[in-house]
Design an enzyme around this catalytic site. Structure first.
Site, PDB file in Angstrom:
ATOM      1  N   GLU A 199       0.839  -1.211   0.000  1.00 43.60           N
ATOM      2  CA  GLU A 199       0.000   0.000   0.000  1.00 43.60           C
ATOM      3  C   GLU A 199       0.870   1.255   0.000  1.00 43.60           C
ATOM      4  O   GLU A 199       0.718   2.149   0.835  1.00 43.60           O
ATOM      5  CB  GLU A 199      -0.971  -0.012   1.191  1.00 43.60           C
ATOM      6  CG  GLU A 199      -1.983  -1.129   1.090  1.00 43.60           C
ATOM      7  CD  GLU A 199      -3.202  -0.997   2.007  1.00 43.60           C
ATOM      8  OE1 GLU A 199      -3.238  -0.082   2.847  1.00 43.60           O
ATOM      9  OE2 GLU A 199      -4.130  -1.833   1.859  1.00 43.60           O
ATOM     10  N   GLU A 322      -5.050  -8.673  -0.286  1.00 46.95           N
ATOM     11  CA  GLU A 322      -5.817  -8.302   0.915  1.00 46.95           C
ATOM     12  C   GLU A 322      -7.277  -8.179   0.509  1.00 46.95           C
ATOM     13  O   GLU A 322      -7.628  -7.335  -0.326  1.00 46.95           O
ATOM     14  CB  GLU A 322      -5.323  -6.991   1.539  1.00 46.95           C
ATOM     15  CG  GLU A 322      -3.991  -7.139   2.243  1.00 46.95           C
ATOM     16  CD  GLU A 322      -3.568  -5.907   3.032  1.00 46.95           C
ATOM     17  OE1 GLU A 322      -4.444  -5.186   3.549  1.00 46.95           O
ATOM     18  OE2 GLU A 322      -2.346  -5.677   3.122  1.00 46.95           O
TER      19      GLU A 322
HETATM   20  O1  AHR Z   1      -5.151  -5.775   6.975  1.00 47.04           O
HETATM   21  C1  AHR Z   1      -5.064  -4.612   7.739  1.00 47.04           C
HETATM   22  C2  AHR Z   1      -4.405  -3.470   6.988  1.00 47.04           C
HETATM   23  O2  AHR Z   1      -5.198  -3.109   5.911  1.00 47.04           O
HETATM   24  C3  AHR Z   1      -3.066  -3.768   6.362  1.00 47.04           C
HETATM   25  O3  AHR Z   1      -2.014  -3.618   7.245  1.00 47.04           O
HETATM   26  C4  AHR Z   1      -2.983  -2.740   5.281  1.00 47.04           C
HETATM   27  O4  AHR Z   1      -2.206  -3.162   4.196  1.00 47.04           O
HETATM   28  C5  AHR Z   1      -4.436  -2.498   4.903  1.00 47.04           C
HETATM   29  O5  AHR Z   1      -4.732  -1.166   4.856  1.00 47.04           O
END
Ligand code: AHR
Length: 518
Positions: A199, A322
């Site tokens: 990210e 994610e």
């Molecule tokens: O999964 C929780 C958080 O969500 C992670 O650390 C990040 O990559 C995303 O914003």
């Protein structure tokens, strides 16, 4: 909506609503094209993500060698057994946002000498570094999975990345490999995937797409893909529908990575300030959750279209590393620990996402749900020595036959279930020929009140018998609690009938069904 066959009045013990509602039996249709095999469904679509966050690592995986909780070299044995049963293909680690503040040298060498850091991203928790490179690799080896290691781009250098890679993968006599040996590991490890930051448009450094494209080129120059380091490079990809990010990365840096990540979380409200509760939600919140999770299909489609223009041979994968639900944290827990319960809603949602990933298997070749244990949409919850397998865990287990299966087209026509005025397509489904040679169909009924009769035209396929499993419950928010008898688990499925070359499936409201055709 197609006409109801059966109408039942049910009192809404389903959720928290108090008024009565009419439950219908909706009609859905599909045609299965078993003679038109599509792309392979990589086992890596069923990956896990474990970050140094809340109880994700400490308590969830690492209890330490002296713990009364049964463990092997500090790693809890109940969790290892549960993840092995899912045939977990890979685990992504150490973050998340944590990754771009992590310095791998903090997590090697004698544990007593490792520094304690502040976990700035997640509740300011003390990070003891007891779980570092060797412990993570031991964990993935114990569960039989591959490693996906995310390196620090936002607050580190290509040198730190290169040295970590050499420390882990060098078979030689160089100083880094010797240091690894002194720390207890002779043979180099294989690391299947390397994340080049996380990210970086946000917590990984607030970079613009143009700036990050440059960074990924720079880091990639020192990545040194060779016979020791055969891992693939995963660049930070878009957030949700940010197609501009994909465009800039593919235009300016596609030769510097092997995959682009995609992050998309499902919030029932879509509002980060008030996301909605994990349990005790209304039928409307159920419907909103599914309306939002279905956007995954559109987002993947839009990013894939851009990637197709720049990479028609599909060399670069789109890795959804994610995904999952993100609710308000449970009352009384640290807001920085992202601890949430996990209900039947999460299981149905997981199945819907699996079906979406299967449909895009040509480009989507890896995903990891956030996050494995005690964080967000977990497959396992722990409470000291106690453990619960969540409904999401069961969805993963039911879909195991899809790992390395060959996808098969399933043309589906589904009615909408209308929930408090919100139309939600009732059925999501996908089919594949498994590595076992059998055809498997995975179905989610997203209607919280309505059952569905799904009529599948087998298009000449000879089927003698159908067996399967179903996951459902009376309540939308049925869930399992560590240390208590399980409130829901898959049961044998008896709702299949073969009639004149067609397969009729009776799908209970709010359910996941996976069937095998023999
Ligand atoms: O999964 C929780 C958080 O969500 C992670 O650390 C990040 O990559 C995303 O914003």
């Amino acid at each position: 909506m197609l006409k109801a066959l059966a109408v039942t009045v049910i009192s809404l013990t389903l959720g928290l609503s108090t008024h009565a509602a009419i439950a219908e039996t909706l009609q859905a249709k599909a045609i299965l094209h078993a003679d038109k095999p599509g792309p392979q469904i990589s086992r890596n679509l069923y990956g896990q993500f474990s970050e140094h966050l809340g109880g994700g690592i400490y308590d969830g995986i690492w209890v330490g060698e002296d713990s009364p909780i049964p463990n092997v070299r500090g790693i809890r044995s109940d969790v290892v057994a549960a993840l092995k049963a899912l045939k977990t293909p890979l685990v992504r680690w150490p973050g998340g946002c944590f990754a771009d503040e992590y310095h791998w040298r903090d997590g090697i060498g004698p544990r007593a000498q490792r520094p304690v850091r502040k976990n700035n991203w997640w509740g300011d928790a003390p990070e003891t570094n007891a779980f570092g490179t060797h412990e993570f690799m031991d964990f993935v080896e114990q569960i039989g999975a591959e490693a996906y290691v995310s390196v620090n781009v936002g607050s580190s250098t290509p040198r730190e990345m290169r040295e970590w890679i050499e420390y882990m993968t060098s078979p030689g006599q160089d100083t880094l490999a010797q240091e690894r040996r002194r720390n207890g590991r002779d043979k180099p490890w294989k690391v299947a995937l390397w994340g080049i930051g996380n990210e970086n448009w946000g917590c990984g450094g607030n970079m613009t797409a143009e700036y990050y494209a440059n960074e990924v080129r720079r880091f990639s120059a020192f990545f040194h893909k060779n016979q020791d380091n055969t891992g693939l490079r995963v660049a930070t990809g878009p957030n949700g529908d940010d197609t501009r990010w994909t465009q800039v990365l593919m235009e300016n840096a596609a030769d510097a990575f092997d995959a682009l990540s995609l992050h998309y979380y499902t919030l029932p409200t879509g509002d980060w300030k008030v996301k909605g509760p994990a349990t005790g939600f209304s039928a409307k919140e159920w419907a909103d959750t599914f309306a939002r999770t279905l956007k995954m299909d559109d987002y993947i489609g839009r990013h894939s279209a851009i990637m197709d223009k720049h990479d028609p041979d599909k060399r670069v994968g789109l890795y959804v590393d994610e995904w999952g639900t993100w609710y308000d944290v449970e009352k009384g827990t640290n807001p920085g620990y992202l601890y949430q319960q996990n209900t039947l809603r999460d299981a149905v949602l997981a199945a819907v996402n699996f079906n979406i990933f299967h449909r895009h298997a040509d480009r989507v070749r890896m995903t990891s749900i956030a996050q494995t244990i005690n964080v967000l949409q977990s497959v396992i919850l722990t409470d000291g020595a106690k453990i619960a397998l969540t409904p999401t865990y069961h969805a993963f287990r039911m879909y195991v036959p899809f790992q390395e299966a060959t996808s098969l087209p399933l043309d589906l026509t589904t009615p909408n279930a209308v929930v408090d005025g919100i139309p939600v397509p009732a059925v999501s489904a996908s089919a594949a020929r498994g590595a076992d040679g059998k055809i498997h169909i995975g179905i989610a009924n997203m209607a919280p009140r309505d059952s569905v009769d799904l009529d599948i035209d087998l298009a000449g396929l000879q089927v003698k018998a159908v067996s399967g499993e179903v996951l459902t419950a009376d309540r939308m928010d049925a869930h399992n609690v560590p240390g208590q008898p399980a409130a829901l688990a898959p049961a044998p499925y008896s709702g299949a009938r073969l009639v004149d070359g067609r397969l009729r499936l009776a799908l209970p409201a709010k359910s996941v069904v996976v069937v095998r055709l023999d």
